[in-house]
Design an enzyme around this catalytic site. Sequence first.
Site, PDB file in Angstrom:
ATOM      1  N   ASP A   1       0.990  -8.746  13.541  1.00  0.00           N
ATOM      2  CA  ASP A   1       0.556  -7.777  12.794  1.00  0.00           C
ATOM      3  C   ASP A   1      -1.056  -7.038  12.690  1.00  0.00           C
ATOM      4  O   ASP A   1      -2.053  -6.814  13.410  1.00  0.00           O
ATOM      5  CB  ASP A   1       0.710  -8.417  11.666  1.00  0.00           C
TER       6      ASP A   1
ATOM      7  N   HIS B   1       4.000  -6.257  11.174  1.00  0.00           N
ATOM      8  CA  HIS B   1       3.613  -6.108   9.279  1.00  0.00           C
ATOM      9  C   HIS B   1       4.637  -6.966   8.555  1.00  0.00           C
ATOM     10  O   HIS B   1       4.764  -7.384   6.958  1.00  0.00           O
ATOM     11  CB  HIS B   1       2.767  -5.181   9.065  1.00  0.00           C
TER      12      HIS B   1
ATOM     13  N   SER C   1       1.507  -7.908   1.485  1.00  0.00           N
ATOM     14  CA  SER C   1       0.662  -6.694   2.112  1.00  0.00           C
ATOM     15  C   SER C   1      -0.559  -6.367   1.313  1.00  0.00           C
ATOM     16  O   SER C   1      -1.344  -7.615   0.696  1.00  0.00           O
ATOM     17  CB  SER C   1       1.121  -5.962   2.769  1.00  0.00           C
ATOM     18  N   GLN C   2      -0.735  -5.197   0.482  1.00  0.00           N
ATOM     19  CA  GLN C   2      -1.901  -4.873  -0.491  1.00  0.00           C
ATOM     20  C   GLN C   2      -1.345  -5.720  -2.060  1.00  0.00           C
ATOM     21  O   GLN C   2      -2.037  -6.122  -2.387  1.00  0.00           O
ATOM     22  CB  GLN C   2      -1.586  -3.902  -1.218  1.00  0.00           C
TER      23      GLN C   2
ATOM     24  N   TYR D   1       0.528  -1.206   0.132  1.00  0.00           N
ATOM     25  CA  TYR D   1       0.079  -0.080   0.527  1.00  0.00           C
ATOM     26  C   TYR D   1       1.289   1.028   0.079  1.00  0.00           C
ATOM     27  O   TYR D   1       1.934   1.368   1.167  1.00  0.00           O
ATOM     28  CB  TYR D   1      -0.524   0.207   1.317  1.00  0.00           C
TER      29      TYR D   1
END
Lengths: 326, 326, 326, 326, 326, 326
Positions: C276, C306, C190-191, C95
């Site tokens: 996370d 994360h 992640s994203q 992100y």
Amino acid sequence: MPLTDLPLEALREFRPDVREPADFDAFWEKTLAESRAAGAGAAVLREPADTPITGLVIEDLTFPGFDGEPVKAWLTRPVGREGEHLPTVVEYNGYNGGRGLPGERVGWALAGFVHVFMDTRGQGSGWGSGGDTPDPYGSGPAQAGWMTRGVDDPAHHYYRRVYTDAVRLLDAVRALPEVDPARVAVTGGSQGGGIAIAAAGLVPDVWAALPDVAFLCAWERGLQVAMSDPFQELARYLAVHRDQRETLLTTASYLDGVNFAKRITAPALFSVALMDAVVPPSTTFAAFNALGSADKHIEVYPENGHEGGQTYQWLKQVEFLKARGA
Amino acid sequence: MPLTDLPLEALREFRPDVREPADFDAFWEKTLAESRAAGAGAAVLREPADTPITGLVIEDLTFPGFDGEPVKAWLTRPVGREGEHLPTVVEYNGYNGGRGLPGERVGWALAGFVHVFMDTRGQGSGWGSGGDTPDPYGSGPAQAGWMTRGVDDPAHHYYRRVYTDAVRLLDAVRALPEVDPARVAVTGGSQGGGIAIAAAGLVPDVWAALPDVAFLCAWERGLQVAMSDPFQELARYLAVHRDQRETLLTTASYLDGVNFAKRITAPALFSVALMDAVVPPSTTFAAFNALGSADKHIEVYPENGHEGGQTYQWLKQVEFLKARGA
Amino acid sequence: MPLTDLPLEALREFRPDVREPADFDAFWEKTLAESRAAGAGAAVLREPADTPITGLVIEDLTFPGFDGEPVKAWLTRPVGREGEHLPTVVEYNGYNGGRGLPGERVGWALAGFVHVFMDTRGQGSGWGSGGDTPDPYGSGPAQAGWMTRGVDDPAHHYYRRVYTDAVRLLDAVRALPEVDPARVAVTGGSQGGGIAIAAAGLVPDVWAALPDVAFLCAWERGLQVAMSDPFQELARYLAVHRDQRETLLTTASYLDGVNFAKRITAPALFSVALMDAVVPPSTTFAAFNALGSADKHIEVYPENGHEGGQTYQWLKQVEFLKARGA
Amino acid sequence: MPLTDLPLEALREFRPDVREPADFDAFWEKTLAESRAAGAGAAVLREPADTPITGLVIEDLTFPGFDGEPVKAWLTRPVGREGEHLPTVVEYNGYNGGRGLPGERVGWALAGFVHVFMDTRGQGSGWGSGGDTPDPYGSGPAQAGWMTRGVDDPAHHYYRRVYTDAVRLLDAVRALPEVDPARVAVTGGSQGGGIAIAAAGLVPDVWAALPDVAFLCAWERGLQVAMSDPFQELARYLAVHRDQRETLLTTASYLDGVNFAKRITAPALFSVALMDAVVPPSTTFAAFNALGSADKHIEVYPENGHEGGQTYQWLKQVEFLKARGA
Amino acid sequence: MPLTDLPLEALREFRPDVREPADFDAFWEKTLAESRAAGAGAAVLREPADTPITGLVIEDLTFPGFDGEPVKAWLTRPVGREGEHLPTVVEYNGYNGGRGLPGERVGWALAGFVHVFMDTRGQGSGWGSGGDTPDPYGSGPAQAGWMTRGVDDPAHHYYRRVYTDAVRLLDAVRALPEVDPARVAVTGGSQGGGIAIAAAGLVPDVWAALPDVAFLCAWERGLQVAMSDPFQELARYLAVHRDQRETLLTTASYLDGVNFAKRITAPALFSVALMDAVVPPSTTFAAFNALGSADKHIEVYPENGHEGGQTYQWLKQVEFLKARGA
Amino acid sequence: MPLTDLPLEALREFRPDVREPADFDAFWEKTLAESRAAGAGAAVLREPADTPITGLVIEDLTFPGFDGEPVKAWLTRPVGREGEHLPTVVEYNGYNGGRGLPGERVGWALAGFVHVFMDTRGQGSGWGSGGDTPDPYGSGPAQAGWMTRGVDDPAHHYYRRVYTDAVRLLDAVRALPEVDPARVAVTGGSQGGGIAIAAAGLVPDVWAALPDVAFLCAWERGLQVAMSDPFQELARYLAVHRDQRETLLTTASYLDGVNFAKRITAPALFSVALMDAVVPPSTTFAAFNALGSADKHIEVYPENGHEGGQTYQWLKQVEFLKARGA
């Protein structure tokens, strides 16, 4: 700060599965035997402390700790009681604090006890007035802080040395002329409580164990739920050394307060604070619930953080010892 | 994050009064001579690294560091260039990081350089993928962290050992067959930049010094204005050991990047970030402004924090070396 | 950071009720068909990247994405393998990051793969070295950030465009001469992990899906338990638009990773980190537990935040692909 | 919160060097001319608002804004004054707020003014009750938030559209039958204050400008000293796009409140709060000190943060307008 | 924490303009006269404290304070010195602390002094072990906390009552048989230091004033630069009551430590910590620099926060009194 | 902010065990009887407010509150309705706010209601525009803030006085000529919601109770789970006064909204926000679930924090009253 852990009813039944190595007792017997041998020839030194205090006797005590290495303590006692064998309290300190300056901890001596306050090797630069005892051991890669120094092997771990210092101080104190060796209790808050638990587990005939908001119990639970250091040092270490989880937990099993608590038989007065964000109450209850003592009690401070009961708890401790022969 | 220090115009003129001990050079000559002697008989070991990477040669290097103790590094180099003497970059790491896993730093080798990335003894558990080099030295009472380990005496201080490792790595690297000993530059970010400054001050004929957002300069200024660790470790230590200010600042004067910078004559490319809350820009400028180099440059990143220029700065560094014979 | 979500045993069984619209497949078929038609005439452009790196081939790739709009990527591959059809990894980014500068992600290529790293339209200004792809679409009232842009209708939503870019990049990559179209895997953290899940759900014959700490799954759960952005963008939006809850959740149901995961049949290697605070582990497990793949695995990092497994996970991914024909 | 900027005496003399492009006036003349042309045929719509309020007339106003696009506002006015030409206040909103629900801002109408509250395109999801105006323009890579959308070129920048909306609303309002076109003032807090400054700079015959704790002035100073968003969006953008500093500052120069303030000749009542951590007081003073108005005043709130004077300032504003013909 | 205020050299010259009301002395003479009259008939009560401490005599002292109201204190003194007139230290407490439990402050008595520790009316619930003295006065609208209670008029202000208690305690203590009335010093940390300054300003023949990191000086400066409560209570109050600035500063001028310091002629030993975020060092220096004492000293702790010198400073205080006749 | 309390399904069934004293009703009957007697002779004063607002009538109301003491309120009503008996809403304010300046709360009056907004004694300096009502009562040792003032005895507690003011305002309002005494509702947000619950419990024939995100319910639960003040004032108080837990909880039981809710029979419209970090949703549901009303409703805002529904909720309230005869 709201409650930081399980509800009180659940805490009273909390018994996590803490691994115990088969050679736990052998490991510690060997450790203590070696350090006792190494320190056999070392005298316990007593020097008058440099202080304006005249209402108590304060001495700078040096005793042979782990591997016979010199460790410092303050011995504080009432004036004019030289011929007696007094009840005695040995106190260990919280994380990253040192023994400080003489005269900073005088309550026990003012109440008629001999009080000995051990310096924690290498620590003593985080708060208060400092410490005076080096820790002459390096380590492999470690987190800043002490929890992961020597984490590769229980033989290398920092707390092996500290716990041994704690036991060796009991050896030294019980031989002092002012001390009644049958009435030597151990106490301490936070890390000091954890050390007291270890000492009482390793020295079965201690008079009483009085750990406050005790740290160093149920390490795996601690690293999973604690909101801050020092337990979080373990998590941060494992966040880097992702392949060292088993090694760390094995090393921890030789140092976990729960395993020492099982071996304690002395009367015990614990305390715990339910809004403690540093030492999760469940880790302290894990040790308390595992205690081998028949005579055991825990004071619960429902709205306190890591400061716990402070003087309120000290008054309970004095009362506890008085009811048991002080 | 707004600007964290003086305006840029003031930074360009910032020359704080940093104490320099009379025996600064003697101290370091002796230190290096002793460690060179201790490591004289130790071979530099090279083992293929365990990695799926085939596009570069990566080796696990072990060299004799401080007092001849084995220290680890990753050596990464282009494939198929075995007969050549390549330009080389030796890199030191940031605070509390380790050398990590092989293949994590490959830019320099992909651009045709031999790249050697030193493990920082004892560190390597704070972020990244870990480290492999122990620091087999204890200390007196110290802050968690490395800044105050051995702060009582420059001979005991942690960074004496690290800086010596850094120099000894240069000794080892310049003797490797793939390396052109006349073209060995030093670099590193943050702590790594500070180590690079020390190495370049101690090894005057290094090809170039390329420190990024360099830490470890102007310690007294740093502890007064830095908003976070590691400089604040010094302030917290002094907040406890209120009587150790003079001792700490004396020890620091043997380790301060400003004093090394004065002795650097190699071409130098610095960088600094004006919104850096970890390394106050004035501490880096204090070193840059003190540089002995005739050929010196500093890249200013006005809106960056401690990350600084990252790849942007690396591109500047490659260009800088290419303009100087890479 | 302590554990941020349910205990691991509960996570392994966590299957929340995620709404799935009846026209989910029709919506995406139409979306892809339209964008494929729009981009039909557009060439895939390849230009040499401007970089000092010589150890790999790096090219600036431009391909027709959503509605045929030009989207950027870096293509990185081994030197001297031009005649081969190499195994390939397509990676999507986290992100608010962009594709950065050439040469910043080289691990896969160094291990012998073709690697393609897609720019995320409109993003690329939050961290790293920037991005190069605009997102030429406005929106109605939205939170700062991307989660709520076009939240009024799935046809308007930002991630409809991004997921389509991701699929169109697979279209383009599988047609490249260096690429073995049967061996194109998708990955990302992640994203990027969420986009990889969407891509693998929309392109059933992808070689493998390797999402790391995948975001964009179980949106309703995410907005209720995540401690930070980007999931909290959804909560803040609803805190203002109190009457838009149904609309937002309906739009989300076309974009939720859980619905894509059900449609994935390729071999899948997930990862998840139990500390996370950005992507609640339960949201990733919701997708993993819903996977249609027979060959599925998840690496659990119990003490990581994360950042997850980083290089440790990359090594697992390489091994996973090697075991499946790389 | 302590003082966040220079001492008051220094603020009163603070005149930073803000770049002004040579074609500033031409840029804006062209922009306004084009939007006026585009909206020439569009009617200003008025619909009764859906509200239980009966003590005022509230209407849902739609007017042609930038490029003729429909923009929303609430028009609120006293009951029973239909035949009169009332003094009027046009208000712009703070960052990330929308016009909300009808009846949320009624003070001016209760005091006998026509009040028009403009929706800020695309915003309206950060706090309050929402907005209703889309911003149908995409952008290149940008920070989350609005400050860097279209930062590559003043023609693309978000605030070019917003400022144009603001002017076009003045065009629309001055033509309403209830409004006395000679008595239309502009106001707003924070971003709304910045928009009011732009509107008053572009519409020289406005009755008065009443910006509160005005944002959007002295952008370069703002990004260097502001402690939080939105000014920090600019710094974070530049921290990634390290090569876009000149571009961003050039674009900003077309939008900087200081350049509009120079062109204001209407009576002006500013306010500023000295403990404001969002809008550094020096940025507001930069605009105030540059004002072209002969009749200018600034209320200083020494102990307020970004909330500023609130109702206290509103009372000053009412008084200011009454003294000038309300 | 970095330095929180001006550089040390500037602090040593810092003399802000603190307003002094013309009737300052009259106000306090009247206040003290009235309270002395009101308490004229009230006995000073001494009861043995309930404590396990036997090494000192601890008594529960009740004396007539402001308007003759009963106020509590702990009197602690050496055993077996009943016939002597001992040097005495009266100590006031920090903000929101109470006198706690008996035996918590014993240093002075252990060093041979009579020690009296005053309870601060109404406070005693913020930290420590509690207090026992009510403050039977309401107030107009006020901030949570004590700084703004009665801020409308110096006659109503909370600290008028507290300072009067402090003076009345000196009246009571100097009449005790164990006390040498010519050797009664005042001390205290933070708020306690501020109260000590007030007491020493109102009782000119006090033996010595020993305020530590003294609060309650230079109120206007304090509210402008302090980073936290209690000084920020003033700023928050004014942020609401924007029209009460003059009233508040007038009331404060009757209570400001700078005005009391001017009137102090006794020997004075101050301390200040340069990283104090609660009490800005400049506010303490403002009082120190204004002192009327010929014999004045200030200990500077460059790296301490609000804890200041702690035992280090206490040792300086003991030494200071011993050099002056203890 | 994620969810701050139990899942919604559990909240709907949450009925904690809240202690109820046997003399609860007697305590309050006596309290009200005494204050009604004390205020019997006091007139209710109405003065025109000083405001530029002409669209509504605003009056400064002074009524006899607790013990007959004068308490302030703003009365706001439509113009030109003097002969009618209007439906009326009495509103109480949030923690530490005052009634502010006239004209700040006008929604109800604009919708045709008489609106009376009570000043909360002693408060009014935390946010907004201030308050005008003193609280002429001191207390024993207390936390900063209002929750623990007079906590030793329900007769001394601050909220006994505030709740009595609230009831006495209802007495006064129902006697006003413009008011229809059968249609007087109570409302308020946060603390104001708690006061509204108390008032509706003590005045059974109130028209309706409309508490928003109501505070002051289920005090013991609140102090255990709330993440911030004011509930945490209770926890901090008990953290010091470790022996006052029973006393505090007994006092609280006379003031707990749950006990008042049981006694409410009027139609009730509550609201609650599930991401509220100040008032845990479970404490509000504890009161809602205990309500004696047959006609009761609760609006749930799943993604809001303590701001709750704001205007959205106000529209629900208007609708609720209209459906019940407004």
